[in-house]
Enzyme design. Sequence first.
Site, mmCIF file in Angstrom:
data_model
loop_
_atom_site.group_PDB
_atom_site.id
_atom_site.type_symbol
_atom_site.label_atom_id
_atom_site.label_comp_id
_atom_site.label_asym_id
_atom_site.label_seq_id
_atom_site.Cartn_x
_atom_site.Cartn_y
_atom_site.Cartn_z
ATOM 1 N N ASP A 6 -10.747 2.287 -3.129
ATOM 2 C CA ASP A 6 -11.251 2.009 -1.779
ATOM 3 C C ASP A 6 -12.769 2.063 -1.742
ATOM 4 O O ASP A 6 -13.377 1.747 -0.722
ATOM 5 C CB ASP A 6 -10.694 3.041 -0.785
ATOM 6 C CG ASP A 6 -9.339 2.607 -0.244
ATOM 7 O OD1 ASP A 6 -8.928 1.470 -0.527
ATOM 8 O OD2 ASP A 6 -8.698 3.411 0.457
ATOM 9 N N ASP A 62 0.835 -1.207 0.000
ATOM 10 C CA ASP A 62 0.000 0.000 0.000
ATOM 11 C C ASP A 62 0.873 1.263 0.000
ATOM 12 O O ASP A 62 2.082 1.213 0.282
ATOM 13 C CB ASP A 62 -0.890 -0.046 1.257
ATOM 14 C CG ASP A 62 -2.183 0.743 1.115
ATOM 15 O OD1 ASP A 62 -2.303 1.540 0.172
ATOM 16 O OD2 ASP A 62 -3.066 0.577 1.979
HETATM 17 C C1 DGJ Z 1 -5.862 1.858 1.932
HETATM 18 C C2 DGJ Z 1 -6.253 0.608 1.191
HETATM 19 O O1 DGJ Z 1 -6.736 0.930 -0.074
HETATM 20 C C3 DGJ Z 1 -7.276 -0.135 2.031
HETATM 21 O O2 DGJ Z 1 -7.751 -1.252 1.338
HETATM 22 C C4 DGJ Z 1 -6.617 -0.533 3.318
HETATM 23 O O3 DGJ Z 1 -5.562 -1.422 3.065
HETATM 24 C C5 DGJ Z 1 -6.120 0.703 4.052
HETATM 25 N N1 DGJ Z 1 -5.274 1.508 3.203
HETATM 26 C C6 DGJ Z 1 -5.341 0.306 5.284
HETATM 27 O O4 DGJ Z 1 -4.735 1.376 5.891
#
Ligand code: DGJ
Length: 654
Positions: free
Chosen positions: A434, A365
Site C-alpha cells: 500500500d 483484497d
Molecule cells: C487495501 C488495498 O491494498 C488498497 O489498495 C485498497 O484496495 C484498500 N485496501 C481498500 O480498502
Amino acid sequence: MQVPGERPGAVLEADDHVVVRLQDRTRPLAWDLHYRVPTGGDLLERWTEFHHTGTAVDGDILLLRYASAHWPLPQRPAWRIGSVHGGWSREGCLDRSALPVGETVLGSRRGHTGHHANPWATLDAGEAGEEHGEVWNVALAASGSWRLTAQRTAAGRTGVVAGEGHEGIELRLAPGGTHRTAVSLALYTERGFGGSSRAFHHHLRTHVLPHPEELRPVLYNSWEATSFAVNEENQVALAKRAAALGAELFVLDDGWFRGRDDDRAGLGDWTPHPHRFPRGLRPLADEVHRLGMAFGLWVEPEMVNVDSDLYRRHPDWVLHLPDRTATELRNQLVLDFSRPEVTDWALAWLRRLVADNAVDFLKWDFNRSFSEAGAPGPVPDARRVHVEHARGVHQVLDRLRADFPCLRVEACAGGGGRVDPAVLARADQVWASDNTDAVDRLIVQHGFSQLYPAGVMSAWVTDSPNPLTGRVVPLRFRFHSAMAGVLGIGGDLTRWTEAELAEAGRLVRVYKDIRPVVQQGTQFRLLGPGEGPLTAVQYLDASGERAVVLVWRPGTTFGPPLPPLRLRGLAPADRYRDDDTGQEWSGATLMGFGLPLPDLPPGDCASALIRLRRVDGRGRSARPVRPDGPAVAHDATGIPNAQRPQRKEERGIG
Ligand code: DGJ
C-alpha cells in the site's frame, strides 16, 4: 496422488514424479513423500501426503505438526540466511544474517502469507554475491499460516523444514482420510542471488502463472483518488482521463457497495450502493468499455462487517472461539472459508457480480489477519482454519476462473500480505504494497524481486506529495519506479495539470514499448537500494535483442562523478544502440567498463530509463543469446514454448 496399499519403503514412479511410501510401525499412519523435477528447470518440488490406514476402531489421528519437506544442506564452515521482513506498507525488506546454531524460524501465524515475512529463504555459506556463489533457496506454495525452520546443529548439520501451519495447528484425519501438504520448492545455483531469483522467476512463469504469455495491461485504480467516496460521476471522470493517458484497464476500488460509506459497514453485502450507483454498476462498466478499457472491480470476499445484513443473518460464519471475544480489526471479522456453505455463498455472488457487470478483472483484497481464529464445531479442530481457510480461497478462485476463463485477478492483502507461489497459480498479478511512495517502493520491489518476477508486480504512480510519507517526487521518477513492474496509475487525475497529463501520456507510451522486456524478460538487479547513491535494474528480453535499464538516484550528494553501470547478460562481441540517443557500445564494453550514465537532473529523486537494442553494425538485429538457464525454443510469437499456458493439473501447485 494416492497409492493405497503400497508396501512401506516402496519407491514408485507416479506419472511425472517419484513417490516414497513410509508407514508408521505402531500407528495406522502412512505418508508418501513426493519428489518432482518440473521440466526445463533447476528446481525440485516436494510435498507429502498423509493417509490414515486404519479403521473406525483406531479413532481419528490428529496431525499436530507436519511439514511438506525437510531440505538437508551440505556441510559448510558457516551459513547465512536471507529472507524478507517488514510490515504493512514496508514489505520486502531484505535481510541476510549469519545462521546461528539452533533454530531460526520464519513464519506467519496470521492465516495469510503475511506482510512481515514471505515463505522463502536463501541459504549460502556467507560467500555468495548477487552474481556469483552457491545459493540454496527454499520456498513454500502456501497462502495461510506457514513456517520455515532453518536448523543448524552444533555438529555442523544444516537443513530447512518447510510446511503449512504454525504452533497449535490441529488437522484431524479420520480413518481412510488423506491430507496433502502444500508444495515446497527448492533450488541450487552457483550464480548467486541474482541467478537464484532468475531461476525462480523462470519457474513461476513456466509452471505456475495462469497466463504467462499475456502482457499485463496498464491499469488505473481509484483508491488513492477517491477512497470510499466513489460514485458513477467521479469514476467516469477518472476513467475518461485514464483512457486518454493510455490506460487499458480501469479498476473501481473499495466503496461501491451497499452500506460502504467508510470502513465500518457494508462488507458482506455485495450489491451496488443505491445512492452512489443508483443505476447499478453496469452503466459504468459499459462506459469504461466504450472508452476502450477493461473493467475491474475491488472485492474482499473473506470479510464481513458486523454492521451488515450478512452478519445479521449468519453471525456464526465468522472465525471465532466460543469463549473469546472476536476482535474486530479495521472494523471487520473474517468469514470461515473452510466451510463449504461459506465458499458456496461467495462463489454465487461473485459469479453474479462478474456476469451482470461484464467484469474483466477482480482485485481480491484481504485487510486483516486472523485473531482468535477458530471454527467451533462438534470436534475440537478449530486450528485447522490456519491451513484450510486459505485453501477455501484457492478453491473459490479456481472455480470462478474456470467459469470465467477471460477473468483476470489481482491478489492483494492490505498491500503485499498475500504474495506467494500458491496464490500466483490463480492470480495474474499481485499488489506488492500500500506504500506508493516511489522511493520507498524501490526497497519493496527489490525484496519482491528476490522470488517473484516483475511481470506480476503491480505498481502505481500516485500523487505527490505522497499521501503516506509526504515525500515530493517528480512525476518522471514516480513513473520510472512503477515502470519496473506492471505499470498502473493511482493518482487523482482530475487534479493533474495539462503538462503532467501530457508527460504521463508520453511515459505510458514508453512503458508500452518496454513492457515485453520488463514483464517477460530476464531481470538483473544491478545496484540494490542502499548499496550506494544509485539503485538500478536491467531487463533483457528472451531473444537478447533488447535491454532496458532503469536507474534511480533517490537522494543527491556532492562527490565524485558516478561510475558507469556494468550491465549483464549481453553478447560481448555484439553491439548495442541506445534507442533514444543513437549511441552505440559493444556488449563487452557495457559489461566490462559499463554504460556511461546519462546526465541526471540535479536534486533529489532523479531517474533515467535507457533502452538498448542489439545491432550487427549495419542496423540489423544480430543472433540471440540467453543469459541464464537452458536454451529456450521460440515460435513466431516470440513467446518461449516452455511458457505456454499449461493445464492447472500439470502445474503441480494446488
Ligand atoms: C487495501 C488495498 O491494498 C488498497 O489498495 C485498497 O484496495 C484498500 N485496501 C481498500 O480498502
